[in-house]
Design an enzyme around this catalytic site. Structure first.
Site, PDB file in Angstrom:
ATOM      1  N   SER A 262      12.374  -4.575  -0.839  1.00 49.72           N
ATOM      2  CA  SER A 262      11.220  -4.077  -1.606  1.00 49.72           C
ATOM      3  C   SER A 262       9.962  -4.786  -1.141  1.00 49.72           C
ATOM      4  O   SER A 262      10.037  -5.895  -0.615  1.00 49.72           O
ATOM      5  CB  SER A 262      11.410  -4.355  -3.096  1.00 49.72           C
ATOM      6  OG  SER A 262      11.149  -5.721  -3.369  1.00 49.72           O
ATOM      7  N   ASP A 263       8.805  -4.169  -1.329  1.00 46.68           N
ATOM      8  CA  ASP A 263       7.592  -4.960  -1.192  1.00 46.68           C
ATOM      9  C   ASP A 263       7.554  -5.895  -2.402  1.00 46.68           C
ATOM     10  O   ASP A 263       8.239  -5.667  -3.409  1.00 46.68           O
ATOM     11  CB  ASP A 263       6.322  -4.102  -1.100  1.00 46.68           C
ATOM     12  CG  ASP A 263       5.167  -4.905  -0.470  1.00 46.68           C
ATOM     13  OD1 ASP A 263       5.262  -6.152  -0.418  1.00 46.68           O
ATOM     14  OD2 ASP A 263       4.174  -4.293  -0.033  1.00 46.68           O
ATOM     15  N   TRP A 264       6.743  -6.943  -2.292  1.00 49.31           N
ATOM     16  CA  TRP A 264       6.783  -8.009  -3.304  1.00 49.31           C
ATOM     17  C   TRP A 264       6.218  -7.503  -4.636  1.00 49.31           C
ATOM     18  O   TRP A 264       5.013  -7.310  -4.788  1.00 49.31           O
ATOM     19  CB  TRP A 264       6.023  -9.233  -2.785  1.00 49.31           C
ATOM     20  CG  TRP A 264       6.913 -10.227  -2.089  1.00 49.31           C
ATOM     21  CD1 TRP A 264       6.987 -11.566  -2.362  1.00 49.31           C
ATOM     22  CD2 TRP A 264       7.862 -10.006  -1.033  1.00 49.31           C
ATOM     23  NE1 TRP A 264       7.923 -12.166  -1.557  1.00 49.31           N
ATOM     24  CE2 TRP A 264       8.479 -11.243  -0.737  1.00 49.31           C
ATOM     25  CE3 TRP A 264       8.285  -8.887  -0.333  1.00 49.31           C
ATOM     26  CZ2 TRP A 264       9.470 -11.385   0.229  1.00 49.31           C
ATOM     27  CZ3 TRP A 264       9.274  -9.030   0.647  1.00 49.31           C
ATOM     28  CH2 TRP A 264       9.850 -10.253   0.909  1.00 49.31           C
ATOM     29  N   GLY A 266       7.390  -4.575  -5.902  1.00 47.17           N
ATOM     30  CA  GLY A 266       7.371  -3.116  -5.790  1.00 47.17           C
ATOM     31  C   GLY A 266       8.499  -2.422  -6.549  1.00 47.17           C
ATOM     32  O   GLY A 266       8.599  -1.201  -6.517  1.00 47.17           O
TER      33      GLY A 266
END
Ligand code: BGC
Length: 735
Positions: A262-264, A266
Site C-alpha cells: 500500500s502507499d503509506w 492508503g
C-alpha cells in the site's frame, strides 16, 4: 586534457558497472515455489497475518521462529532515504546513512538512453542493498498529465512509450542486487491536490493506452517484484484495494506474481484490503500512530481486524495464504537469495554514475548565436545570479527527500570548473524559500536575506552590467507548492518574481544563460529575448559539476524533453477543458490527448516540444526508407535513416519515430512515439539507424472488445528529432 580525463574516468566507471551487472545463476530459484509451500504449511494464522502489515514506519515482520527475515523498505526513487524513528517520520539521526543522490527521474527520462537507466538502477540498488533494504520504493511512472502536479519530478514524463522503455532497465538494475523495485503509484495518481480522496474518471482506452503501459512494462518486461498502490480512487474504490486494477488487470491480465504494497496510509478498509489485491499494509495513521492499542500496528486493517475475520470464517484462509505466498516470494527473491551481492554505499563510482546521467539528461532548450558553450579566458568575469545556484536541492520534495553525502551547488560547480581562469561573482537576485529544515532534514546553507525585491534586482542588474557572462540559475525548488509531494503548483509561472529579474538581467547584459532547475515545465515570457536556456532538473549530488560541464562545453548536451513545455497553461488539455483538479471526482476529459497528443490535435505550438533538445554540433538526416511498402500483420517493418554529424564536435542525437494511423475506426492521436535510438557521432561521422515496428506499435486498445487491435490500412512513420521537428515521413500499409 581535463575533458579527456573526465571522459576516461566516467567511461571506466560505467564500463565497470555494465560488466559487473550481476546475474544470478540460472535456475537458482527453481525450488522457490515448493519451499514457499513448505514454509506456508508451518505458519500459524497469526504468523501469516503478521506478514501482511507494517511493524514500524518502513518495516514488516518476518517469521522469527523460523528464521524468515523481516522486510525493510526505503524511499526511492532517486536515493536511499535516511533512517527514521521506529514510529515517526522524524530522522533517527544515524551517522552512517548519507547517500549518493542521483538525478530525479525526469532527468533520467531526458537522457532517452536505456543504458543510463540500467546503470542508475544498478547503482541505486547497490546503495539500498548495502543499507540492508530489500525493497526500494521506486521507480515512479505516473504519467505527466498536468505541469502543475507537484510530483512530476519523480516520474518519467508524458509519454507511455518513453516511460516504458526507460523504466525496464532501471528495475532490472535494482533487482540485480536482490533488492525489489516497488513501482509506484498504481495507478492514476496524476495530481497531489486531494490525492487521498479524489476519484479518477477515465475511459478504458485512455487507461490502457496512456496510464497503464509503463506499469505493464514494469511487470512483464522489467519483472518487478513489487508494486505500490496509489492513494486516489478509481471506479470509486481506493487504488490500494482496487478489484479491477489489482485483481483483474495486474494479477489476471498481466500475471504479476510479486507483492502489492500500500502507499503509506492508503488502506481504508479490512474487507476490501483482504479481497481486492493488496498484500502489505504500510503507514496507516501515519501521523504518530495515535490510534489503536499499545502497539498501533496491531490495529492496522490487515492486522487484528483481518485476523478476526479469518478466525470467524468470514474470510477464508485462502485469502491470507495468497498474500503470505506473495510475501514469502518477495523474501526469497531478496533477503533469502544466497546469490545477492553485498552492495556498496556512497561511493565515488555511484557519484560518477549520477554525474554521467545528469550530464546526459540536461537539455539545451535554446542556443541563439551559439551563446553556449561559454568560452572563458583569464580575466573573464562570470556573474552567477539566483537562489538555485546556492540552494541544496536534494533536500525537500516529500518522501524522496535525501540526506546526501555531499551536493555540489551550481555556483560551486562553476567555480570549480573555471578555477583561476576566470572571476566568478554571485548576486542573489531573488529570495524564494529560506527554510532550513525540510522533511526532517536540516540544510547547512543559511539562505536568509531580508532585502527587498527591488534591492535584489538592482544589485544583480548593476553586477550584470560589469560582467562578460551572466548565468541565471533559478526555477522551482522542493518546497510545498513547487516540485513537492502533497501539493500541486499554483501556476505555470516561475515563482518569487523571477520573470521580472530575468527581464531586467537580459536588458543589462544580453550574454545571458538561464538555467531552469525544476522537474516541471514553466512558462517563459522572456523566451524571445534570452539567447540561451538550459533545462537543469534536480541533478543530485553532482549537480553543479554536471551543469558546469555542459555550460563550458566539456559535455555536449544530448538530453531531450520527456514532456512538453507550454506557452500557457490552457495549452494543456486537462486545463483547456477545466478538467483539473476536480473535486470528489476528476474526469480526464482530454482522454488520450495528453501532452503532445493534445498539442498536435489542436495545432498548438508549444514553447518547447516533447523530444526537443539542442546540441553544440549539428546533425543532418537522410531520407528515411522502409524495407517494405506493405506489412503483414504478423510481420515487422524496418525503417532506416542516415544521420550525420555535420558540426565540429562529437555529439549525440536521438532519432524519434512517431506512428500515425491515417484512417482508423476510433479517434487516435495524430502521432505517437513508438521507437527511438540515441547515436553518438564524431564530427563528420554518419550512421544508418534502424528502427523496427511490429503490430503492437500500430495497435489501439479497443475498449468494447477489451483487446489491442491493429487495423489494416495506411500508416505513416514520422521520423525526426522532436515531436514537432519531423525530418521524413514514410507511408506504408498494414494488411
Ligand atoms: C508516498 C510514497 C512513499 C511513501 C513512503 C508516501 O507518502 O506517496 O511515494 O514511498 O510515502 O515514504
Amino acid at each position: 586534457m581535463r575533458k579527456m580525463l573526465m571522459l576516461v574516468i566516467s567511461f571506466l566507471a560505467v564500463n565497470a558497472m555494465a560488466q559487473s551487472l550481476h546475474r544470478f545463476p540460472d535456475g537458482w530459484d527453481k525450488d522457490m515455489e515448493s519451499k514457499i509451500e513448505r514454509v506456508l504449511e508451518q505458519l500459524t494464522l497469526q504468523e501469516k497475518v503478521a506478514l501482511c502489515h507494517a511493524q514500524s514506519k518502513f518495516s514488516s515482520a518476518g517469521v522469527p521462529r523460523l528464521g524468515i527475515p523481516e522486510n525493510w523498505m526505503t524511499d526511492g526513487p532517486h536515493g536511499i532515504r535516511p533512517e527514521v524513528l521506529w514510529d515517526e517520520w522524524d530522522q533517527a539521526s544515524w551517522t552512517n546513512d548519507s547517500c549518493i543522490a542521483f538525478p530525479a527521474l525526469t532527468c533520467l527520462a531526458a537522457t532517452w538512453n536505456e543504458h543510463m537507466s540500467q546503470i542508475y538502477g544498478k547503482a541505486i540498488g547497490e546503495e539500498a542493498r548495502y543499507r540492508n533494504k530489500n525493497v526500494l520504493l521506486g521507480p515512479g511512472v505516473n504519467i505527466y498529465r498536468t505541469p502543475l502536479n507537484g510530483r512530476n519530478f519523480e516520474y518519467m514524463g508524458e509519454d507511455p512509450f518513453l516511460a516504458s522503455r526507460m523504466v525496464v532497465p532501471y528495475i532490472k538494475g535494482v533487482q540485480s542486487n536482490g533488492v525489489a523495485a516497488c513501482v509506484k503509484h498504481f495507478a492514476l495518481n496524476n495530481q497531489e491536490i486531494n490525492r487521498h480522496g479524489v476519484n479518477v474518471i477515465v475511459d478504458d482506452r485512455t487507461l490502457y493506452e496512456i496510464y497503464l503501459p509503463a506499469f505493464k512494462a514494469s511487470v512483464q518486461e522489467g519483472g518487478a517484484w513489487a508494486i505500490m498502490g496509489a492513494y486516489n480512487k478509481y471506479r470509486n474504490q481506493y487504488c490500494c484495494h482496487n478489484d479491477y486494477l489489482l485483481n483483474d488487470i495486474l494479477r489476471k491480465e498481466w500475471g504479476f506474481d510479486g507483492v502489492v504494497v500500500s502507499d503509506w496510509g492508503g488502506v481504508m478498509d479490512t474487507r476490501e484490503a483482504a479481497l481486492y489485491g493488496l498484500d502489505m499494509e504500510f503507514g496507516t495513521w501515519t501521523d504518530g500512530l495515535t490510534e489503536g492499542l499499545s502497539n498501533a500496528y496491531d490495529s492496522y486493517y490487515l492486522a487484528q481486524p483481518f485476523l478476526k475475520m479469518l478466525q470467524s470464517g468470514e474470510l477464508s484462509e485462502d485469502v491470507v495464504n495468497e498474500k503470505a505466498r506473495n510475501i514469502l516470494r518477495l523474501i526469497y527473491r531478496t533477503n533469502l537469495n544466497p546469490h545477492r551481492p553485498l552492495g556498496s554505499f556512497g561511493t565515488e563510482e555511484h557519484a560518477l554514475v549520477g554525474r554521467q546521467i545528469a550530464e546526459e539528461g540536461i537539455v539545451l532548450l535554446k542556443n541563439d548565436k551559439k551563446t553556449l558553450p561559454f568560452n572563458i579566458s583569464i580575466g573573464t568575469h562570470i556573474l552567477v545570479v539566483g537562489e538555485n545556484a546556492i540552494k541544496p536541492m536534494t533536500v525537500g520534495g516529500g518522501s524522496s527527500s535525501l540526506k546526501a553525502k555531499y551536493e555540489v551547488s551550481p555556483l560551486d560547480g562553476i567555480k570549480a570548473r573555471v578555477g583561476d581562469n576566470a572571476k566568478v561573482t554571485f548576486a542573489r537576485g531573488y529570495v524564494g524559500d529560506v527554510l532550513t529544515v525540510q522533511d526532517g532534514l536540516r540544510s547547512s546553507t543559511d539562505l536568509s536575506d531580508n532585502r527587498s525585491k527591488e534591492e535584489l534586482i538592482s544589485e544583480a542588474v548593476s553586477a550584470a552590467k560589469d560582467a562578460d557572462v551572466v548565468i541565471f540559475v533559478g526555477g522551482l525548488n522542493k518546497s510545498s507548492g513547487q516540485d513537492s509531494e502533497s501539493n500541486d503548483r499554483a501556476s505555470l509561472g516561475l515563482p518569487y518574481g523571477q520573470d521580472d529579474l530575468i527581464e531586467a538581467l537580459v536588458k543589462a547584459n544580453s550574454n545571458l544563460l538561464v538555467v531552469n532547475i525544476s522537474g516541471n515545465a514553466v512558462s517563459m515570457p522572456w523566451v524571445k529575448s534570452v539567447p540561451a536556456i538550459l533545462q537543469g532538473w534536480f541533478l543530485g549530488t553532482e549537480a553543479g559539476n554536471a551543469l558546469a560541464s555542459v555550460i563550458f562545453g566539456d559535455t555536449n548536451p544530448s538530453g531531450k524533453l520527456p514532456f512538453s513545455f507550454y506557452a500557457q497553461l490552457d495549452d494543456n488539455g486537462a486545463h483547456a477543458l477545466n478538467a483539473y483538479p476536480g473535486g470528489d471526482d476528476v474526469e480526464y476529459k482530454e482522454g488520450l490527448f495528453v501532452g503532445y497528443r493534445w498539442l498536435d490535435k489542436h495545432n498548438i505550438k508549444p514553447l518547447f516540444s516533447f523530444g526537443h533538445g539542442l546540441s553544440y554540433t549539428s546533425f543532418s538526416f537522410g531520407k528515411a526508407i522502409a524495407d517494405k511498402k506493405t506489412m503483414q500483420i504478423d510481420d515487422t517493418i524496418e525503417f532506416k535513416v542516415s544521420v550525420k554529424n555535420t558540426g565540429s564536435v562529437a555529439g549525440a542525437e536521438v532519432i524519434q519515430l512517431y506512428v500515425e494511423d491515417v484512417k482508423s475506426s476510433l479517434p487516435r492521436p495524430i502521432k505517437e512515439l513508438k521507437s527511438f535510438r540515441k547515436v553518438w557521432l564524431e564530427p563528420g561521422e554518419e550512421q544508418v539507424v534502424s528502427m523496427t515496428l511490429s503490430k503492437e506499435d500500430l495497435s489501439f486498445f479497443d475498449d468494447i472488445k477489451h483487446e489491442w487491435v491493429a487495423e489494416p490500412g495506411d500508416f505513416i512513420a514520422h521520423i525526426g528529432n522532436s515531436s514537432t521537428n519531423i525530418k521524413s515521413k514514410v507511408r506504408f500499409v498494414l494488411e
